[in-house]
Design a protein around this motif. Structure first.
Motif, PDB file in Angstrom:
ATOM      1  N   ALA A 142      43.100  50.205  39.415  1.00 44.52           N
ATOM      2  CA  ALA A 142      41.970  49.384  38.968  1.00 44.52           C
ATOM      3  C   ALA A 142      42.206  47.915  39.306  1.00 44.52           C
ATOM      4  O   ALA A 142      41.291  47.206  39.730  1.00 44.52           O
ATOM      5  CB  ALA A 142      41.766  49.565  37.463  1.00 44.52           C
ATOM      6  N   SER A 143      43.460  47.446  39.121  1.00 47.53           N
ATOM      7  CA  SER A 143      43.777  46.060  39.438  1.00 47.53           C
ATOM      8  C   SER A 143      43.634  45.791  40.929  1.00 47.53           C
ATOM      9  O   SER A 143      43.103  44.755  41.345  1.00 47.53           O
ATOM     10  CB  SER A 143      45.207  45.737  38.976  1.00 47.53           C
ATOM     11  OG  SER A 143      45.556  44.419  39.302  1.00 47.53           O
ATOM     12  N   LEU A 144      44.092  46.750  41.755  1.00 50.23           N
ATOM     13  CA  LEU A 144      43.964  46.586  43.208  1.00 50.23           C
ATOM     14  C   LEU A 144      42.504  46.566  43.636  1.00 50.23           C
ATOM     15  O   LEU A 144      42.116  45.781  44.514  1.00 50.23           O
ATOM     16  CB  LEU A 144      44.717  47.713  43.924  1.00 50.23           C
ATOM     17  CG  LEU A 144      46.244  47.670  43.827  1.00 50.23           C
ATOM     18  CD1 LEU A 144      46.847  48.900  44.461  1.00 50.23           C
ATOM     19  CD2 LEU A 144      46.793  46.413  44.500  1.00 50.23           C
ATOM     20  N   ASN A 145      41.675  47.413  43.023  1.00 55.68           N
ATOM     21  CA  ASN A 145      40.248  47.426  43.359  1.00 55.68           C
ATOM     22  C   ASN A 145      39.598  46.095  42.986  1.00 55.68           C
ATOM     23  O   ASN A 145      38.750  45.583  43.728  1.00 55.68           O
ATOM     24  CB  ASN A 145      39.552  48.576  42.627  1.00 55.68           C
ATOM     25  CG  ASN A 145      39.878  49.923  43.226  1.00 55.68           C
ATOM     26  OD1 ASN A 145      40.229  50.013  44.407  1.00 55.68           O
ATOM     27  ND2 ASN A 145      39.773  50.986  42.449  1.00 55.68           N
ATOM     28  N   LEU A 146      39.982  45.550  41.821  1.00 57.53           N
ATOM     29  CA  LEU A 146      39.416  44.264  41.407  1.00 57.53           C
ATOM     30  C   LEU A 146      39.824  43.157  42.382  1.00 57.53           C
ATOM     31  O   LEU A 146      38.989  42.327  42.780  1.00 57.53           O
ATOM     32  CB  LEU A 146      39.892  43.924  39.993  1.00 57.53           C
ATOM     33  CG  LEU A 146      39.351  42.623  39.385  1.00 57.53           C
ATOM     34  CD1 LEU A 146      37.829  42.680  39.299  1.00 57.53           C
ATOM     35  CD2 LEU A 146      39.943  42.386  38.009  1.00 57.53           C
ATOM     36  N   ASP A 147      41.107  43.156  42.775  1.00 49.82           N
ATOM     37  CA  ASP A 147      41.556  42.155  43.744  1.00 49.82           C
ATOM     38  C   ASP A 147      40.839  42.324  45.078  1.00 49.82           C
ATOM     39  O   ASP A 147      40.496  41.343  45.748  1.00 49.82           O
ATOM     40  CB  ASP A 147      43.069  42.269  43.952  1.00 49.82           C
ATOM     41  CG  ASP A 147      43.848  41.872  42.703  1.00 49.82           C
ATOM     42  OD1 ASP A 147      43.273  41.177  41.854  1.00 49.82           O
ATOM     43  OD2 ASP A 147      45.024  42.277  42.587  1.00 49.82           O
ATOM     44  N   LYS A 148      40.603  43.586  45.462  1.00 51.93           N
ATOM     45  CA  LYS A 148      39.905  43.851  46.720  1.00 51.93           C
ATOM     46  C   LYS A 148      38.474  43.329  46.666  1.00 51.93           C
ATOM     47  O   LYS A 148      37.972  42.737  47.634  1.00 51.93           O
ATOM     48  CB  LYS A 148      39.901  45.357  46.997  1.00 51.93           C
ATOM     49  CG  LYS A 148      39.200  45.748  48.294  1.00 51.93           C
ATOM     50  CD  LYS A 148      39.240  47.251  48.498  1.00 51.93           C
ATOM     51  CE  LYS A 148      38.485  47.640  49.762  1.00 51.93           C
ATOM     52  NZ  LYS A 148      38.485  49.115  49.942  1.00 51.93           N
ATOM     53  N   PHE A 151      38.553  39.551  46.932  1.00 48.83           N
ATOM     54  CA  PHE A 151      38.836  39.149  48.304  1.00 48.83           C
ATOM     55  C   PHE A 151      37.619  39.343  49.190  1.00 48.83           C
ATOM     56  O   PHE A 151      37.299  38.487  50.031  1.00 48.83           O
ATOM     57  CB  PHE A 151      40.024  39.961  48.835  1.00 48.83           C
ATOM     58  CG  PHE A 151      40.401  39.626  50.248  1.00 48.83           C
ATOM     59  CD1 PHE A 151      41.072  38.450  50.537  1.00 48.83           C
ATOM     60  CD2 PHE A 151      40.081  40.490  51.281  1.00 48.83           C
ATOM     61  CE1 PHE A 151      41.419  38.136  51.844  1.00 48.83           C
ATOM     62  CE2 PHE A 151      40.415  40.180  52.590  1.00 48.83           C
ATOM     63  CZ  PHE A 151      41.091  39.000  52.868  1.00 48.83           C
ATOM     64  N   ALA A 152      36.921  40.475  49.002  1.00 47.82           N
ATOM     65  CA  ALA A 152      35.717  40.733  49.792  1.00 47.82           C
ATOM     66  C   ALA A 152      34.651  39.684  49.514  1.00 47.82           C
ATOM     67  O   ALA A 152      33.928  39.243  50.420  1.00 47.82           O
ATOM     68  CB  ALA A 152      35.190  42.138  49.494  1.00 47.82           C
ATOM     69  N   GLY A 153      34.539  39.277  48.220  1.00 51.21           N
ATOM     70  CA  GLY A 153      33.564  38.246  47.877  1.00 51.21           C
ATOM     71  C   GLY A 153      33.891  36.915  48.538  1.00 51.21           C
ATOM     72  O   GLY A 153      32.997  36.216  49.042  1.00 51.21           O
ATOM     73  N   ILE A 154      35.190  36.571  48.558  1.00 50.38           N
ATOM     74  CA  ILE A 154      35.603  35.307  49.196  1.00 50.38           C
ATOM     75  C   ILE A 154      35.328  35.348  50.692  1.00 50.38           C
ATOM     76  O   ILE A 154      34.814  34.382  51.282  1.00 50.38           O
ATOM     77  CB  ILE A 154      37.090  35.043  48.917  1.00 50.38           C
ATOM     78  CG1 ILE A 154      37.305  34.801  47.422  1.00 50.38           C
ATOM     79  CG2 ILE A 154      37.588  33.849  49.722  1.00 50.38           C
ATOM     80  CD1 ILE A 154      38.767  34.684  47.027  1.00 50.38           C
TER      81      ILE A 154
END
Length: 285
Positions: A142-148, A151-154
């Protein structure tokens, strides 16, 4: 049958009745007795014969044994006449001998039950550890998905701004485009915005990258106006940095001529005439 006869005549049954065998040998005799009626009958006959022998060979004590016993103990004649309570005779409790081998079966079942309980405890501990590891892995995923997603938003934002900058650089090199810089008005003095107007095809673009307007609520939108010969003409509505727009430059309605451009805050869908007390930015051509 000859082996069974030899086993009966070996003397092991007599030792069994006397209780002189080891636990393993006793268990063997009981198993033989449970499987062979001849062995059971022989054991019963041995027990009966020993009982009769004991009765037949019992020795009666002499008549003066009591007197000699009291003298030996130093008791007086008076004490000798006192009724002496006979001491209780302790007899060995009868021993129950199972001839069907049920004791061995009970022990086997006990061992099996203990093994099952131990296996259950180990399995429960293993399941608990596995459950904790799965929860930890789920949290990490879940943490990796949130970071992903972040990152995609940035990346999307950078691509959005880069595309707008590229388009603006190309428009600056072209003499067809006029850049109208609109400054904040009394309703929002800190606001600013840019509009691009093509002198040739009369198209109008608004710059989302360089836009700095207050955020709107769910019931209002911004509306772009062109001032033509002193009269406002609507060029369409838009939201402040609307997330549904994938372009840094958004095309509005065309206008053949204009002396100035302005933006007002209007109800959803826009208004026929601008709300002047909510004039946000304005700039001349």
């Amino acid at each position: 049958m000859e082996n069974l006869k030899a086993y009966i005549e070996s003397g092991v049954l007599e030792l069994y009745v006397l209780g002189d065998l080891s636990p393993e040998e006793t268990l063997q005799v009981e198993e033989m007795a449970s499987q062979n009626p001849e062995v059971r009958d022989e054991i019963a006959a041995i027990e009966q014969a020993m009982e009769q022998y004991a009765v037949q060979n019992a020795i009666e004590p002499s008549a003066d044994i009591e007197t000699r016993l009291f003298e030996k103990l130093g008791l007086s004649e008076v004490e000798e006449n006192v009724n002496v309570q006979p001491e209780p005779i302790y007899t060995e409790e009868p021993r129950i001998i199972r001839l069907d081998g049920s004791d061995a079966k009970v022990r086997t079942l006990r061992y099996a039950l203990v093994a099952c309980i131990a296996l259950l405890v180990v399995s429960t501990a293993a399941l608990f550890i596995t459950y904790n590891k799965l929860n930890a892995a789920h949290d990490q995923i879940a943490s990796l998905n949130l970071d992903k997603q972040k990152f995609a938003g940035i990346v999307s934002k950078l691509e959005f701004e880069n595309q707008g900058l590229d388009n603006m650089a190309a428009m600056a090199d072209s003499k067809e485009w006029a850049t109208i810089r609109m400054a904040g008005q009394a309703f929002s003095p800190a606001s600013k915005m840019k509009v691009y107007w093509n002198k040739k095809d009369k198209s109008v673009l608004i710059n989302y990258v360089a836009m700095d307007l207050p955020k709107t609520d769910a019931e209002h939108q911004y509306q772009l106006w062109a001032l033509v010969n002193g009269k406002p003409v609507s060029l369409g509505v838009f939201g402040k940095t609307d997330s549904t727009n994938n372009e840094a430059l958004v095309k509005m309605q065309t206008i053949q001529e204009a002396q100035a451009f302005a933006v007002t805050l209007e109800p959803m869908g826009g208004s026929v005439n601008p709300t002047m007390d909510k004039l946000t930015v304005m700039g001349g051509v």
